[in-house]
Design an enzyme around this catalytic site. Structure first.
Site, PDB file in Angstrom:
ATOM      1  N   ASP A  62       0.538  -1.135   0.350  1.00 15.35           N
ATOM      2  CA  ASP A  62       0.244   0.364   0.386  1.00 15.35           C
ATOM      3  C   ASP A  62       1.030   1.325  -0.214  1.00 15.35           C
ATOM      4  OD1 ASP A  62      -2.370  -1.043  -0.111  1.00 15.35           O
ATOM      5  OD2 ASP A  62      -2.367  -1.552   1.990  1.00 15.35           O
ATOM      6  N   GLU A 133      -5.203  10.903   4.511  1.00 18.65           N
ATOM      7  CA  GLU A 133      -6.261  11.468   5.472  1.00 18.65           C
ATOM      8  C   GLU A 133      -4.905  13.424   5.831  1.00 18.65           C
ATOM      9  OE1 GLU A 133      -2.819   9.246   6.730  1.00 18.65           O
ATOM     10  OE2 GLU A 133      -4.977   8.195   6.477  1.00 18.65           O
ATOM     11  N   ASP A 162      -3.909  14.065  21.582  1.00 18.59           N
ATOM     12  CA  ASP A 162      -3.287  14.225  21.002  1.00 18.59           C
ATOM     13  C   ASP A 162      -3.073  14.880  19.773  1.00 18.59           C
ATOM     14  OD1 ASP A 162      -1.994  12.674  23.060  1.00 18.59           O
ATOM     15  OD2 ASP A 162      -2.204  10.956  22.044  1.00 18.59           O
ATOM     16  N   ALA A 170     -11.506   6.559   0.938  1.00 16.58           N
ATOM     17  CA  ALA A 170     -10.013   5.568   0.399  1.00 16.58           C
ATOM     18  C   ALA A 170      -9.845   5.408   2.359  1.00 16.58           C
ATOM     19  CB  ALA A 170      -9.790   5.804  -0.885  1.00 16.58           C
ATOM     20  N   ALA A 174      -7.616   3.098   6.786  1.00 15.71           N
ATOM     21  CA  ALA A 174      -5.718   3.362   7.851  1.00 15.71           C
ATOM     22  C   ALA A 174      -5.508   3.526   8.584  1.00 15.71           C
ATOM     23  CB  ALA A 174      -5.735   4.199   6.665  1.00 15.71           C
ATOM     24  N   SER A 178      -7.857   3.174  12.902  1.00 17.29           N
ATOM     25  CA  SER A 178      -6.833   3.049  13.736  1.00 17.29           C
ATOM     26  C   SER A 178      -7.056   3.811  15.554  1.00 17.29           C
ATOM     27  CB  SER A 178      -5.263   3.205  13.608  1.00 17.29           C
ATOM     28  OG  SER A 178      -5.122   1.914  12.328  1.00 17.29           O
TER      29      SER A 178
END
Length: 273
Positions: A62, A133, A162, A170, A174, A178
């Site tokens: 990827d 992102e 944080d 899309a 990712a 998470s």
């Protein structure tokens, strides 16, 4: 002998949309496995310069796919990936044989990148595109303190965390996933706004936004709580303000084998235990 005319020859490289993927440009990650695969495929199918290619075949994981999409952004060349890396969510299964038939049968997905315009504390600006992102991340032990505007209106006066990210459909499986963000169907006209380890407000889990929205994130106490802005792999440090929008003028075309389209993969991801 029959008087009926002979049937016209039919090429297996014809696609329903009329395009033919005859000229292939092969790209490979730097791993020996990917480079060896490229050599074998070039020997079988030939190779053309990227400027002449009907389609680009990327061999790796990827990470290579993201690099390839960035490299060909705005070029209107479809990308077909085959997995020769460790992570292959965006890739097809690797096989040497039948590549032209697979390209002819492949399903097309169009994705639109985000545009990030970031300004640092010195007033310098940086612009970058993101396929997955745009993230704002704390640079020090101090938590980031952020204010969030949507279409010019303050929607979150103060977020202590944080960081925060804005994801495309899309990219929703990712970093966004998470960080406990939502998975978005690929065709959904949405962006996901997701906090990263939010301290205050504790119960805020993010928001779903129209892909026509303008997101502006202002860094509060930037000298004490420095923040970096990251668009995929591009990082700009000590930011004071970041603007994120979807760039509908750019459409990136990904090709996947039938039954393994991006839409299908994202749907399956939502039902994984």
């Amino acid at each position: 002998m029959s008087d009926s005319p002979a049937p016209s020859p039919r090429s297996d490289t014809h696609r329903p949309d009329g395009r033919r993927f005859e000229k292939i440009n092969f790209l490979a990650a730097s791993s020996p496995e990917a480079e060896h695969a490229r050599a074998r495929l070039v020997g079988r199918y030939g190779d053309v310069h990227s400027d002449e290619a009907d389609v680009v075949v990327a061999l790796g994981g990827d990470g290579l796919m993201l690099q390839t999409l960035h490299r060909f952004m705005g070029r209107n060349v479809p990308i077909y990936g085959m997995n020769r890396g460790s992570v292959g969510f965006l890739m097809n299964e690797f096989r040497e044989t039948g590549l032209r038939k697979r390209l002819a049968a492949a399903q097309s997905s169009i994705i639109h990148p985000l545009t990030m315009i970031a300004e640092n504390r010195s007033g310098e600006q940086a612009t970058a595109h993101a396929i997955n992102e745009v993230s704002l991340l704390r640079q020090s032990a101090q938590a980031a303190k952020l204010r969030v505007y949507i279409d010019g209106h303050v929607r979150l006066e103060e977020l202590v965390s944080d960081g925060v990210l804005v994801s495309t459909p899309a990219g929703s499986t990712a970093y966004n996933l998470s960080a406990n963000g939502p998975i978005l169907p690929l065709g959904a006209p949405l962006m996901a706004l997701t906090p990263i380890s939010a301290f205050r407000p504790r119960r805020w889990r993010g928001a779903l936004l129209s892909d026509k929205a303008e997101v502006v994130i202002e860094v509060l106490e930037a000298d004490k709580r420095p923040v970096a802005a990251v668009a995929d792999h591009y990082e700009f440090r000590d930011v004071a303000r970041v603007r994120v929008t979807t760039d509908h003028s750019i459409g990136l075309e990904l090709l996947h084998d039938p039954g393994h389209s991006m839409e299908e993969r994202i749907l399956r991801e939502q039902f994984r235990p």
